[in-house]
Design a protein around this motif. Sequence first.
Motif, PDB file in Angstrom:
ATOM      1  N   LEU A  64       3.046  36.852 -15.646  1.00 51.19           N
ATOM      2  CA  LEU A  64       4.206  36.581 -14.807  1.00 51.19           C
ATOM      3  C   LEU A  64       4.263  35.090 -14.497  1.00 51.19           C
ATOM      4  N   ALA A  65       5.420  34.482 -14.764  1.00 51.09           N
ATOM      5  CA  ALA A  65       5.582  33.051 -14.502  1.00 51.09           C
ATOM      6  C   ALA A  65       5.407  32.765 -13.014  1.00 51.09           C
ATOM      7  N   ALA A  66       4.884  31.594 -12.714  1.00 49.88           N
ATOM      8  CA  ALA A  66       4.563  31.264 -11.328  1.00 49.88           C
ATOM      9  C   ALA A  66       5.799  31.008 -10.484  1.00 49.88           C
ATOM     10  N   ASP A  67       6.868  30.488 -11.088  1.00 54.87           N
ATOM     11  CA  ASP A  67       8.002  30.032 -10.303  1.00 54.87           C
ATOM     12  C   ASP A  67       9.282  30.828 -10.514  1.00 54.87           C
ATOM     13  N   GLN A  68       9.228  31.906 -11.296  1.00 55.44           N
ATOM     14  CA  GLN A  68      10.426  32.691 -11.527  1.00 55.44           C
ATOM     15  C   GLN A  68      10.034  34.096 -11.965  1.00 55.44           C
ATOM     16  N   PRO A  69      10.915  35.089 -11.738  1.00 53.94           N
ATOM     17  CA  PRO A  69      10.584  36.474 -12.097  1.00 53.94           C
ATOM     18  C   PRO A  69      10.738  36.718 -13.596  1.00 53.94           C
ATOM     19  N   VAL A  70       9.865  36.105 -14.375  1.00 52.04           N
ATOM     20  CA  VAL A  70       9.927  36.184 -15.829  1.00 52.04           C
ATOM     21  C   VAL A  70       8.530  36.486 -16.367  1.00 52.04           C
ATOM     22  N   LEU A  71       8.462  37.411 -17.323  1.00 48.94           N
ATOM     23  CA  LEU A  71       7.211  37.709 -18.018  1.00 48.94           C
ATOM     24  C   LEU A  71       7.186  36.918 -19.318  1.00 48.94           C
ATOM     25  N   GLU A  72       6.073  36.217 -19.561  1.00 49.04           N
ATOM     26  CA  GLU A  72       5.929  35.411 -20.762  1.00 49.04           C
ATOM     27  C   GLU A  72       4.774  35.948 -21.598  1.00 49.04           C
ATOM     28  N   MET A  73       5.013  36.136 -22.898  1.00 44.09           N
ATOM     29  CA  MET A  73       3.958  36.634 -23.768  1.00 44.09           C
ATOM     30  C   MET A  73       2.877  35.569 -23.922  1.00 44.09           C
ATOM     31  N   ALA A  74       1.643  35.935 -23.570  1.00 41.70           N
ATOM     32  CA  ALA A  74       0.536  34.992 -23.633  1.00 41.70           C
ATOM     33  C   ALA A  74      -0.285  35.155 -24.897  1.00 41.70           C
TER      34      ALA A  74
END
Length: 715
Positions: free
Chosen positions: A47-57
């Motif tokens: 989960l991105a720190a500054d927005q409600p977005v999931l980023e594939m790691a």
Amino acid sequence: MVGVSDGHTSAPAPASARTRVGRPLLSLALASMMDEVHAHSGAVYLLAADQPVLEMAVMAGLPRAFAAPWERVGLSAPIPVAEAARERRLVWVGGEEEMARRFPRIAVVLPYPFALAAVPVATRSKVYGAVFVTWPGAHPPDLSDRERDHLLAACGRLAVRLERAVEDSVPPHAEPDLLGVPPVGGPAGTLGTVEAARMVARLPYGLCSLDLHGRVSFATAAAAELIGVPVSQLLGSQLWAAVPWLNDPVYEDRYRAALLSQHSTSFVALRPPGDWLSFRLYPSTTGLSVRITRARAVAEMNRSGPRPGDSPARLVTISQVLSLAGALTEAVGVQDVVQLVADEIAPAVGSQALVLLGSRAGRLHVLGHRGYSDARIVERFDGMPLTEPTPGTQALTTGVPAFFDSREQLERLYPGRQATPDGFAAWAYLPLIASGRPVGTCVLAYAERHPFPADERAVLTSLGGLIAQALERAVLYDAKHQLAHGLQAALLPHTLPVLPGIEAAARYLPATQGMDIGGDFYDLVPVHGKAAAVIGDVQGHNVTAAGLMGQIRTAVRAYTTVGQTPEEVMRSTNRLLIDLGADLFASCLYLGLDPQRGRAVMARAGHPPPLLRRPDGRVRVLDLAGGPLLGVDGAAAYPTTEVQLTPGCVLALYTDGLIEAPGVDIEDALAELGGQLAETGDRPLDELADELVHRGAAARERSDDVALLLLRADD
């Protein structure tokens, strides 16, 4: 690298006592998880720190291109991994049909047989992300208890490790994907020993091996001869990229289908000018083996193969567009389009802010925006003439997209932007063209400098076309919505008259499904020191029902004004409805009110019974005599019932939308309404009306509109 622990203790150890492991945390956790449950692919999202977005790691088992449309997804997106993180629960999709039913956006892009589980990575206090893993189509339709327990435990341990890493100021980051063993091949394109290569070369068909990315790692001379491309040109290249007549999404789709489902598959293709070849793909978790032969059933191949000379686009680009197109089909109004672009498209393309612009009467109109800390930065463009030289107006009026990879580039062409900085560093201005005309501009803003290569510009331009179509539909819907509300407002009373001895309040709620217009109506009519109240419901939720409702309300008011009794008003209205030949029925409840004598005379035509609350708080359902629905029987009679209406009594008249809801028993709903009325009936009447319509069935998704009329007898 991050510090990790074994994850089995409930209380974190001091940072100095923790063991640091110099290996990738996410990759190891994902590989271990997949091995435990025998999954063949998976990914970890953070989960991105500054927005409600999931980023594939990190992704394992399959190329990241398979999940390209979902590398960055909004937390509200209707896909399994977002649902798992949002609802903090395991999401299981047992196969192709279930995926199509529950998550159609994924099924459109990956219409293959596979099973998927998505699991949140969360502690009790915080969500860090989510994981998904997939199995081939042969997996049973249900997730076993062992698999479920392993996945939940593994994600729980990963969450603890991430929590400790953050506490140690070593935040997790993206890691290299895991794609199995590297391809093995000699300089001459042979595989293994010389004798093995000789054996393969003697087979009467062509053979080649593809890695998980579809690159050729081995090919026999027979395969090269059949395809017509030397082995040296095949090695290291994707088959459909090295062979021009295989550069078709249909063929790459077969490769994707085989890898994801782990089922063998095949296709036929025309090698110009007239040779048909058959390709059989045998997948494993490390790649694919491909057998190539001359095809026999020419008729079947003509049905399966593409026309010569076609040069379609790349499949990954198509998959991204398909996924986002599916999202935009769900948009209803303009604000739905703005929200979906913010939740789905902006995260997918890496944008941090957006603006949707439209035009009205030769001026720019801001339809919506997201991601700007100060709304005034955007709203200053609202009402700007289209002749103003700005990138937004230029894109809208010319239909030509504009891409600026830096602030310097933008300000060089538009010096006026120097005076109004918005805090971003790169922009894409996409013209929204639908039905051959510009309908707006989509502005995507990026926090950092962002180059726009040709393929990304093509994708963004394509997305602009999809947004334009959704926006055009949404503008039309909003116009119809406003028309419907205007018609409804015109047909219902704007205010209720002030009557001596009677306090009144009314509410109307449109249905949440359909056109937001219906046949529910109410009225309060003063008549020579007395009054009449009426509430009714014409069947249907369209303009016809609303128009007929207006006629009935007018007729009831006219019959009341000329002095007809409640029974006569109902009979006259019934005959009118039959004479109109509308083929629609209506329920109705009519009250003749006499506040001075403290009574009400009621007539009912198939309408839900009213509720009467006494001053002591007791509530009872008035089981009135009545007749059939209006418009059914021209000879129907409507007997009346007299009810005492002493000071402090409250009468609640309502339509069935207030108490009816799918899966709710009508008696239970009526009892709930009576309980609410008993509990809150002493409040001011306007507060009581709001309370009744915003609790119970009326507060949920409504397939029917709701009308409520409250009457309280004063001293």
